[in-house]
Scaffold this motif. Sequence first.
Motif, PDB file in Angstrom:
ATOM      1  N   ARG A  66       7.634  58.908 -60.632  1.00  0.00           N
ATOM      2  CA  ARG A  66       8.654  58.077 -59.965  1.00  0.00           C
ATOM      3  C   ARG A  66      10.016  58.240 -60.628  1.00  0.00           C
ATOM      4  O   ARG A  66      11.041  58.355 -59.949  1.00  0.00           O
ATOM      5  N   GLU A  67      10.024  58.246 -61.966  1.00  0.00           N
ATOM      6  CA  GLU A  67      11.288  58.362 -62.683  1.00  0.00           C
ATOM      7  C   GLU A  67      11.913  59.746 -62.507  1.00  0.00           C
ATOM      8  O   GLU A  67      13.130  59.869 -62.334  1.00  0.00           O
ATOM      9  N   ILE A  68      11.079  60.777 -62.522  1.00  0.00           N
ATOM     10  CA  ILE A  68      11.593  62.140 -62.355  1.00  0.00           C
ATOM     11  C   ILE A  68      12.171  62.335 -60.965  1.00  0.00           C
ATOM     12  O   ILE A  68      13.221  62.960 -60.786  1.00  0.00           O
ATOM     13  N   LYS A  69      11.492  61.781 -59.952  1.00  0.00           N
ATOM     14  CA  LYS A  69      11.974  61.919 -58.574  1.00  0.00           C
ATOM     15  C   LYS A  69      13.314  61.232 -58.371  1.00  0.00           C
ATOM     16  O   LYS A  69      14.073  61.581 -57.468  1.00  0.00           O
ATOM     17  N   LYS A  70      13.622  60.232 -59.203  1.00  0.00           N
ATOM     18  CA  LYS A  70      14.932  59.585 -59.133  1.00  0.00           C
ATOM     19  C   LYS A  70      16.017  60.515 -59.668  1.00  0.00           C
ATOM     20  O   LYS A  70      17.180  60.430 -59.254  1.00  0.00           O
ATOM     21  N   LEU A  71      15.612  61.393 -60.598  1.00  0.00           N
ATOM     22  CA  LEU A  71      16.565  62.315 -61.218  1.00  0.00           C
ATOM     23  C   LEU A  71      16.782  63.556 -60.381  1.00  0.00           C
ATOM     24  O   LEU A  71      17.905  63.946 -60.104  1.00  0.00           O
ATOM     25  N   LYS A  72      15.672  64.193 -59.989  1.00  0.00           N
ATOM     26  CA  LYS A  72      15.731  65.477 -59.288  1.00  0.00           C
ATOM     27  C   LYS A  72      14.548  65.593 -58.340  1.00  0.00           C
ATOM     28  O   LYS A  72      13.481  65.040 -58.595  1.00  0.00           O
ATOM     29  N   ASP A  73      14.740  66.344 -57.284  1.00  0.00           N
ATOM     30  CA  ASP A  73      13.651  66.574 -56.322  1.00  0.00           C
ATOM     31  C   ASP A  73      12.860  67.812 -56.749  1.00  0.00           C
ATOM     32  O   ASP A  73      12.993  68.883 -56.178  1.00  0.00           O
ATOM     33  N   ILE A  74      12.030  67.634 -57.787  1.00  0.00           N
ATOM     34  CA  ILE A  74      11.209  68.724 -58.307  1.00  0.00           C
ATOM     35  C   ILE A  74       9.788  68.556 -57.781  1.00  0.00           C
ATOM     36  O   ILE A  74       9.213  67.473 -57.887  1.00  0.00           O
ATOM     37  N   PRO A  75       9.198  69.598 -57.211  1.00  0.00           N
ATOM     38  CA  PRO A  75       7.805  69.495 -56.746  1.00  0.00           C
ATOM     39  C   PRO A  75       6.872  69.162 -57.905  1.00  0.00           C
ATOM     40  O   PRO A  75       7.019  69.702 -59.005  1.00  0.00           O
ATOM     41  N   ILE A  76       5.919  68.272 -57.661  1.00  0.00           N
ATOM     42  CA  ILE A  76       4.984  67.859 -58.713  1.00  0.00           C
ATOM     43  C   ILE A  76       3.546  68.006 -58.228  1.00  0.00           C
ATOM     44  O   ILE A  76       3.188  67.530 -57.146  1.00  0.00           O
ATOM     45  N   ILE A  77       2.743  68.689 -59.032  1.00  0.00           N
ATOM     46  CA  ILE A  77       1.300  68.795 -58.792  1.00  0.00           C
ATOM     47  C   ILE A  77       0.618  67.872 -59.791  1.00  0.00           C
ATOM     48  O   ILE A  77       0.790  68.025 -61.002  1.00  0.00           O
ATOM     49  N   MET A  78      -0.134  66.909 -59.309  1.00  0.00           N
ATOM     50  CA  MET A  78      -0.778  65.941 -60.189  1.00  0.00           C
ATOM     51  C   MET A  78      -2.188  66.389 -60.545  1.00  0.00           C
ATOM     52  O   MET A  78      -2.951  66.842 -59.689  1.00  0.00           O
ATOM     53  N   LEU A  79      -2.537  66.265 -61.830  1.00  0.00           N
ATOM     54  CA  LEU A  79      -3.886  66.533 -62.312  1.00  0.00           C
ATOM     55  C   LEU A  79      -4.551  65.201 -62.619  1.00  0.00           C
ATOM     56  O   LEU A  79      -3.945  64.332 -63.246  1.00  0.00           O
ATOM     57  N   SER A  80      -5.793  65.038 -62.178  1.00  0.00           N
ATOM     58  CA  SER A  80      -6.478  63.780 -62.432  1.00  0.00           C
ATOM     59  C   SER A  80      -7.988  63.967 -62.394  1.00  0.00           C
ATOM     60  O   SER A  80      -8.504  64.797 -61.648  1.00  0.00           O
ATOM     61  N   ALA A  81      -8.684  63.181 -63.209  1.00  0.00           N
ATOM     62  CA  ALA A  81     -10.141  63.185 -63.178  1.00  0.00           C
ATOM     63  C   ALA A  81     -10.647  62.314 -62.040  1.00  0.00           C
ATOM     64  O   ALA A  81     -11.832  62.328 -61.713  1.00  0.00           O
ATOM     65  N   GLY A  94       4.580  61.492 -70.577  1.00  0.00           N
ATOM     66  CA  GLY A  94       5.542  61.261 -69.505  1.00  0.00           C
ATOM     67  C   GLY A  94       6.963  61.064 -69.986  1.00  0.00           C
ATOM     68  O   GLY A  94       7.915  61.523 -69.352  1.00  0.00           O
ATOM     69  N   MET A  95       7.136  60.389 -71.123  1.00  0.00           N
ATOM     70  CA  MET A  95       8.477  60.144 -71.644  1.00  0.00           C
ATOM     71  C   MET A  95       9.165  61.447 -72.023  1.00  0.00           C
ATOM     72  O   MET A  95      10.344  61.655 -71.719  1.00  0.00           O
ATOM     73  N   GLU A  96       8.413  62.347 -72.673  1.00  0.00           N
ATOM     74  CA  GLU A  96       8.983  63.640 -73.043  1.00  0.00           C
ATOM     75  C   GLU A  96       9.320  64.454 -71.801  1.00  0.00           C
ATOM     76  O   GLU A  96      10.343  65.160 -71.760  1.00  0.00           O
ATOM     77  N   ALA A  97       8.481  64.333 -70.763  1.00  0.00           N
ATOM     78  CA  ALA A  97       8.733  65.057 -69.509  1.00  0.00           C
ATOM     79  C   ALA A  97      10.039  64.607 -68.868  1.00  0.00           C
ATOM     80  O   ALA A  97      10.832  65.431 -68.389  1.00  0.00           O
ATOM     81  N   ILE A  98      10.298  63.302 -68.864  1.00  0.00           N
ATOM     82  CA  ILE A  98      11.528  62.771 -68.278  1.00  0.00           C
ATOM     83  C   ILE A  98      12.744  63.280 -69.046  1.00  0.00           C
ATOM     84  O   ILE A  98      13.749  63.693 -68.450  1.00  0.00           O
ATOM     85  N   THR A  99      12.642  63.291 -70.370  1.00  0.00           N
ATOM     86  CA  THR A  99      13.737  63.784 -71.206  1.00  0.00           C
ATOM     87  C   THR A  99      14.033  65.246 -70.902  1.00  0.00           C
ATOM     88  O   THR A  99      15.198  65.648 -70.749  1.00  0.00           O
ATOM     89  N   LEU A 100      12.987  66.060 -70.798  1.00  0.00           N
ATOM     90  CA  LEU A 100      13.168  67.483 -70.507  1.00  0.00           C
ATOM     91  C   LEU A 100      13.779  67.698 -69.120  1.00  0.00           C
ATOM     92  O   LEU A 100      14.604  68.596 -68.932  1.00  0.00           O
ATOM     93  N   CYS A 101      13.377  66.863 -68.156  1.00  0.00           N
ATOM     94  CA  CYS A 101      13.908  67.008 -66.792  1.00  0.00           C
ATOM     95  C   CYS A 101      15.380  66.622 -66.712  1.00  0.00           C
ATOM     96  O   CYS A 101      16.107  67.117 -65.846  1.00  0.00           O
TER      97      CYS A 101
END
Length: 229
Positions: A65-80, A34-41
Motif C-alpha cells: 500500500r505504501e509503495i503504491k502511494k509512491l510509484k506504480d510499480i508492479p508487485i508479485i506477492m509471495l505467500s504460504a 517492508g520498511m527497507e523496501a519502501i526506503t529503496l523505492c
Amino acid sequence: MEKILVVDDEEKIRQIIRKYGEFEGYEVFEAKDGMEAITLCRQNDYDVIIMDVMMPELDGFSACREIKKLKDIPIIMLSARGEEYDRIHGFENGIDDYVVKPFSPKELMMRVKVVISRNSNKISETEHDIFRAEGLEVDFTGRTVSVDGQRVNMSPKEYDLLFYLVKNKNIALERERLITEVWGYDYYGDDRTLDTHIKLLRNSLGIYRKFLITLRGVGYRFEAREDKH
C-alpha cells in the motif's frame, strides 16, 4: 536491463530468486523487510517487486500500500496462504500477481516476464473519453471511476478489466479473450485471477454490478445503455 526488487526476511529465498533472476538477465536487488523496501523505492526505480507477505516490522500488504502511494510499480506477492480471501486481499491492495509458497523459481521468473511485459504495453488511453450510464461514470483518460458521484478506489488491473469490458459493452466476451486482452497474450497464471477480479469489480460497482452479466460457460458481458449528453 530490467530491475527486480526481492523483499523477503528469509535470506535463502532471496538468494534463490536472485540466482534465477540474474540467470534470466535481470538486475536483482534485495530488501529484508517492508520498511527497507519502501526506503529503496523512494530512492530507486524498479520494473517489478517480488514481496513476501509475512515479514517483521511491516508485512507485505502494508508495504505494498505504501509503495503504491509512491510509484506504480508492479508487485508479485509471495505467500504460504493461498485461500481466496488472501488472494482478494492482495489484489485489493494493488498487487499484480499472487504466488503461493512453495513456488517454482522457473515459474516465478515466467510470471516476472509477463508482468513486466504487461506493464510496458498497457492499453492505450490517449483520447479523452468518458462513459456514463445512470450513476456510473468511467473516465478513461483520468483512470477514475465514480458511482453516484463518489470516486471509487480500484486497483490498476481492476480498472484495466473494467476499461476493456466497457469499451466492448454489449458484446459477449469469452474468458480466454478477457485473460488474453487484459492480462496479456503470454499470461502464465490461471483463470482464478479473472474470477477474483470480477468479484472485486462487482464490489466496486455497487448497485451497478447489474451491468456485469455472467454468461455461464462462456464468460462475461458488460450490458448498459450509455447516457448521451
